[in-house]
Design a protein around this motif. Structure first.
Motif, PDB file in Angstrom:
ATOM      1  N   SER A   9       0.795  -1.271   0.087  1.00  0.00           N
ATOM      2  CA  SER A   9      -0.013  -0.141   0.068  1.00  0.00           C
ATOM      3  C   SER A   9       0.830   1.411  -0.063  1.00  0.00           C
ATOM      4  CB  SER A   9      -0.904   0.061   1.187  1.00  0.00           C
ATOM      5  OG  SER A   9      -0.263  -0.249   2.321  1.00  0.00           O
ATOM      6  N   ARG A  11       3.206   1.883  -2.243  1.00  0.00           N
ATOM      7  CA  ARG A  11       3.121   1.986  -3.612  1.00  0.00           C
ATOM      8  C   ARG A  11       4.682   2.337  -4.014  1.00  0.00           C
ATOM      9  NH1 ARG A  11       0.223   5.806  -1.670  1.00  0.00           N
ATOM     10  NH2 ARG A  11       1.453   7.583  -3.056  1.00  0.00           N
ATOM     11  N   GLY A 280      -1.627  14.229  -0.180  1.00  0.00           N
ATOM     12  CA  GLY A 280      -2.141  13.340  -0.634  1.00  0.00           C
ATOM     13  C   GLY A 280      -1.866  12.571  -1.992  1.00  0.00           C
ATOM     14  N   TYR A 281      -0.370  13.056  -2.306  1.00  0.00           N
ATOM     15  CA  TYR A 281      -0.222  12.284  -3.981  1.00  0.00           C
ATOM     16  C   TYR A 281      -0.497  10.714  -3.807  1.00  0.00           C
ATOM     17  CZ  TYR A 281       3.287  10.363  -6.847  1.00  0.00           C
ATOM     18  OH  TYR A 281       4.018   9.556  -8.212  1.00  0.00           O
ATOM     19  N   LYS A 282      -0.956  10.366  -5.112  1.00  0.00           N
ATOM     20  CA  LYS A 282      -1.319   9.063  -4.949  1.00  0.00           C
ATOM     21  C   LYS A 282      -0.850   8.013  -5.966  1.00  0.00           C
ATOM     22  CE  LYS A 282      -5.201   9.110  -2.134  1.00  0.00           C
ATOM     23  NZ  LYS A 282      -4.454  10.018  -1.471  1.00  0.00           N
TER      24      LYS A 282
END
Ligand code: GCO
Ligand code: MN
Ligand code: MN
Length: 390
Positions: A9, A11, A280-282
């Motif tokens: 999670s 990433r 909140g960079y995804k």
């Protein structure tokens, strides 16, 4: 489980090329064999890595028949499945083969430009088959040493023509790609066109499908140029253009070092991580770095892999500690004075606002006399980074 144990999670991704790296440099022979792609998947699978990214070349080499390519891709897909890893990003190698020695999309030779498009479309097909959603463009050879031989204005036009063409190709094929343009000021060319993330952002605004194109900033590339990477990424993020990021370490003014993330300038890396987390960079957190040339055994090579992720997670925890620290909060409050009356004056232009600002009396001496405790704040940050909070 420790806070610093990577999870899928998180990433975290690595480029195939980063561990294929065998330690060769312009002055010396390889110091290790480097991992082949399948071995790399096996090695990374247990470490909490999320995925791997690749150039066409990393997996397929150059000039293989379609049948050979298909069997390599099938074996790779099977191993992705077995290891639970994915391929979030793909890209084209437009720099290794000598046909690209004077550029690809910006070459003076139309045959080379057309070949670069052919290679990229094929590579986009492969990336799509592997599930990639981000497609990176890094134009390592798109530049010059001899400006007398190439027109830099024409180079921008050619680059635009190629990007517009490939955006249309992606849409026509029904691929769901977002393009991410990666700037670098130099190396391997003396000068590479559109040398900074800011330059790329300006270029993107001129594209036909600018909405599907963003940036892939890299720590090393802005740092080589002496720029503040945190600031470069902040601008891209605020513009909604941070589609991918290449994390590594670099000292200013050096050759491209591609060091372990966090190895240099921990403070800048701290602000980067804090921003990526707080805003909140995804996208993927991709490491485009390689083990030191001195690393020749698995323990040290995988120490590099684990170190990149561990440093990120430590900085993430440090960001949490910093933001929760009462001393920091008090100093930040002093540095961010509130005044609702003045806030009301600011914002979008209206004639009333302009008039209110023009007629407002400011207490210039009083405002100027306010304390700005940056010394104390920066020392507090240093203490926190060093693990001291007495
Ligand atoms: C470099 C670049 C490359 C690109 C890669 C993906 O300095 O060599 O960072 O590693 O990121 O080609 O496009
Ligand atoms: Mn790089
Ligand atoms: Mn890179």
């Amino acid at each position: 489980m420790s806070l610093f144990t990577p999870q899928k999670s998180d990433r975290f991704t690595f480029g195939l090329w980063t561990l294929q790296n065998n330690g060769r440099d312009p002055f010396g022979e390889p110091t290790r064999p480097g991992y082949d792609p399948l071995t790399m998947l096996d090695k990374l699978a247990d470490l909490g890595v999320y995925g791997v990214n690749l150039h066409d070349h990393d997996l397929l080499g150059f000039g293989k028949s379609i049948a050979e390519q298909d069997s390599i891709i099938a074996a790779f897909k099977q191993r992705l499945h077995d290891t639970g890893l994915c391929v979030p990003m793909a890209t084209t190698n437009l720099f290794t083969h000598p046909i690209f020695r004077d550029g690809a999309f910006t070459s003076n030779d139309p045959k080379v430009r057309a070949f670069a498009l052919q290679k990229t479309m094929r590579s986009m097909d492969v990336g799509n088959e592997l599930g990639a959603k981000v497609y990176v463009f890094w134009g390592g050879r798109e530049g010059a040493e001899v400006d007398a031989g190439k027109d830099a204005v024409v180079a921008s036009k050619r680059m635009r023509e190629a990007m517009d063409f490939l955006c249309e190709y992606s849409v026509a094929q029904g691929y769901d790609y977002k393009f991410a343009l990666e700037a670098k000021p130099n190396e391997p060319r003396g000068d590479i066109y559109m040398p900074t993330t800011g330059a790329m952002l300006g270029f993107i605004a001129t594209l036909k499908h600018s909405e599907m194109v963003g940036v892939n900033p890299e720590v090393a590339h802005e740092t080589i140029a002496g720029l503040n990477f945190y600031h470069a990424v902040a601008q891209a993020l605020e513009a909604g253009k941070l589609f991918h990021i290449d994390l590594n370490g670099q000292k200013p003014g050096r050759f491209d070092q591609d060091l372990r993330f966090g190895q240099e300038d921990a403070k800048n890396a701290f602000f980067l991580v804090r921003m990526l987390e707080n805003y909140g960079y995804k996208g993927s957190l991709h490491f485009d770095a390689h083990p030191l040339r001195t690393a020749s055994d698995d323990a040290d090579i995988l120490g590099f892999v684990k170190g990149c992720m561990r440093s990120y997670l430590i900085l993430k925890e440090k960001a949490r500690i910093f933001d929760a620290d009462p001393v920091v909060q008090e100093l930040l409050a002093q540095l961010n004075p509130s005044c609702s009356e003045s806030e009301a004056l600011l914002g979008e232009y209206t004639p009333e606002r302009a008039n209110a600002i023009q007629t407002r009396q400011f207490d210039v001496d009083g405002i100027t006399a306010q304390a700005l405790p940056y010394e104390q704040l920066d020392q507090r940050l240093f203490d926190i980074l060093m693990g001291i909070q007495d």
